[in-house]
Write a protein that holds these residues in place. Structure first.
Motif, PDB file in Angstrom:
ATOM      1  N   GLY A 124      25.146 -68.785 -51.997  1.00  0.00           N
ATOM      2  CA  GLY A 124      24.842 -68.785 -51.365  1.00  0.00           C
ATOM      3  C   GLY A 124      25.056 -68.342 -50.391  1.00  0.00           C
ATOM      4  O   GLY A 124      26.343 -67.082 -49.998  1.00  0.00           O
TER       5      GLY A 124
ATOM      6  N   GLY B 119      20.633 -76.088 -53.093  1.00  0.00           N
ATOM      7  CA  GLY B 119      20.496 -74.633 -52.590  1.00  0.00           C
ATOM      8  C   GLY B 119      21.940 -73.572 -53.825  1.00  0.00           C
ATOM      9  O   GLY B 119      22.364 -74.538 -53.699  1.00  0.00           O
TER      10      GLY B 119
ATOM     11  N   HIS C 106      20.933 -76.946 -47.408  1.00  0.00           N
ATOM     12  CA  HIS C 106      21.160 -75.237 -47.877  1.00  0.00           C
ATOM     13  C   HIS C 106      22.212 -75.787 -46.432  1.00  0.00           C
ATOM     14  O   HIS C 106      22.121 -76.290 -45.689  1.00  0.00           O
ATOM     15  CB  HIS C 106      20.124 -74.753 -47.558  1.00  0.00           C
ATOM     16  CG  HIS C 106      19.524 -74.403 -48.700  1.00  0.00           C
ATOM     17  ND1 HIS C 106      19.556 -73.301 -49.181  1.00  0.00           N
ATOM     18  CD2 HIS C 106      18.309 -74.589 -49.003  1.00  0.00           C
ATOM     19  CE1 HIS C 106      18.354 -73.227 -50.698  1.00  0.00           C
ATOM     20  NE2 HIS C 106      18.209 -74.148 -50.288  1.00  0.00           N
TER      21      HIS C 106
END
Length: 463
Positions: A175, A168, A238
């Protein structure tokens, strides 16, 4: 004299006002992706801009009407990019021109971004290599022109099960951020690489990374890349975040029913996708179907993918529970964009809460990354050994095993006093001729104590 002095004063005031309103370019960063180069200019505030190209020699010009350069452009590393160098000039005290000298032709796309958790205002300039299509907002919204790519294997093929691993975030998008500057994009790429290594070490499986380095890929393009690979499973890795630093545990997500319904409608409304094939060549084309039938076919595809997603997700979650605490013990469902592929089972794995100091520390350790990757790998392996895709080595091995288990076992019989060949054939429910052939007999004469081979075509054995 007083009038002249007044004009000078006004001019000086206007100059100071323009300078005070100028937006500083405070820094510049660069990321290289497989088909494009991203330049990011850190700004002191919001501003307008314009971008155009010049040839002979190739250059890209960026004009910022209310800009002032405060960054050192000559310190930017441009190796392995089409950029030869950057320079700037202050056309007026408040008008900035940045020139990007190019070694190859590119297609530019630019946009501004508001501040986020890590950065302030930014100007983003994407330079797409010649022949690469730039991502436009419209294309991102509709995911148009997804090419059919998954080839139906021939009956004799024994291909690997292909896993698309999506780390991700990336590039300009860090992030979630944890203590001491740990970034989600770095942690999940390390886990994704380890997962790829483990999967590729197993016979019958192959893994490919969607994002191979530190660069950003739009969400819909990630699933498009997986479809181009011909992936049998899409796994997005993630690390979660929460306002409370005490939140902890790993999670696995699949697409929600509502998300699947909306995605079916989107695909049906998109004429480009209607012409595509569910599963690629050899699949089901929606182009020649009436809207009702097309909807039913696509719903069936989405339902099958969602069912498989929940199945593999639960297996992965169970395995992860053996190496790390779980946030929820059941697969959760949400409308994540990267899970919305109608023909590829897709899961999103939250490996832990990076905002939790304890979990952030573990997520940075290679030993914990290996353990997480191993648990995800084990769940994937368990799923595909139980449900191997047609044409794969796993499917061939499963079918061969089932045939072997179903085949009757060859037996031997030792002739006792009073037995003849016909009685023995009837007892084992084989023909007299097959019993002769199995033992190279030219007649029905047998002797006591003789060992006879019973053909493996028998269906049952009499007690």
């Amino acid at each position: 004299m007083r009038v002249a002095a007044a004009f000078v004063g006004i001019a000086m005031l206007l100059g100071l006002t323009a300078e005070a309103m100028a937006v500083e370019v405070r820094g510049v960063r660069l990321w290289r992706a497989p088909d494009n180069t991203r330049l990011v200019f850190d700004l002191g505030g919001p501003t307008e801009h314009s971008v155009f190209t010049l040839s002979a020699p190739d250059r890209l010009v960026i004009d910022i009407p209310a800009g002032q350069m405060k960054a050192a452009l000559d310190q930017l590393s441009v190796e392995n990019t089409p950029i030869k160098g950057l320079r700037s000039a202050q056309r007026t005290p408040s008008e900035l021109r940045i020139v990007v000298d190019l070694g190859a032709r590119v297609t530019p796309r630019s946009f501004t971004l508001p501040p986020n958790q890590q950065y302030g205002h930014r100007l983003v300039v994407d330079l797409y290599d010649e022949g690469a299509a730039p991502e436009t907002p419209a294309a991102t919204a509709t995911a148009a022109a997804v090419p059919p790519v998954r080839l139906a294997p021939s009956p004799s093929a024994k291909r690997d099960v292909l896993i698309a691993i999506d780390a991700g975030h990336g590039g300009e998008d860090p992030g979630a951020l944890g203590p001491r500057g740990v970034r989600e994009k770095d942690v999940v790429l390390a886990i994704a690489r380890e997962l790829q290594r483990q999967i590729n070490a197993e016979k019958g499986f192959k893994a490919q990374l969607v994002r191979t380095g530190d660069y950003f890929i739009p969400l819909r393009k990630r699933t498009e890349i997986a479809r181009k690979m011909g992936a049998d499973l899409f796994v997005s890795v993630h690390a979660d975040a929460a306002p409370r630093t005490s939140a902890s545990g790993a999670s696995v997500f699949a697409l929600s029913d509502r998300g699947a319904t909306s995605e079916t409608a989107r695909w049906l409304a998109d004429t480009e996708n209607r012409s595509d094939l569910i599963g690629g060549d050899g699949g089901v084309s929606l182009d020649d179907k009436n809207p009702m039938l097309a909807g039913v076919l696509l719903d069936l595809s989405m339902t099958a993918s969602l069912s498989s997603s929940l199945d593999v997700g639960q297996k992965v979650l169970t395995q992860m529970g053996r190496v790390t605490p779980l946030h929820k013990r059941r697969v959760e469902q949400a409308g994540f964009m990267v899970l919305k592929s109608p023909d590829i089972p897709s899961i999103l794995v939250e490996t832990g809460f990076i905002t939790n100091p304890g979990e952030a520390s573990k997520l940075q350790k290679s030993s914990h990354q290996q353990a997480l990757a191993r648990s995800i790998h084990q769940g994937i392996r368990q799923f595909f050994h139980a449900s191997p895709p047609p044409g794969t080595l796993l499917a061939w091995e499963r079918d061969a095993k089932l045939l072997a288990e179903a085949a009757p076992i060859a037996r031997t019989h030792v002739v006792s006093a009073g037995e003849n060949l016909l009685q023995i054939a009837q007892r084992y429910q084989v023909s007299l001729a097959s019993l002769r052939r199995a033992n190279n007999l030219n007649s029905d004469m047998i002797r006591i104590g003789q060992s006879l081979r019973i053909p493996a075509t028998s269906l049952a054995v009499q007690p």
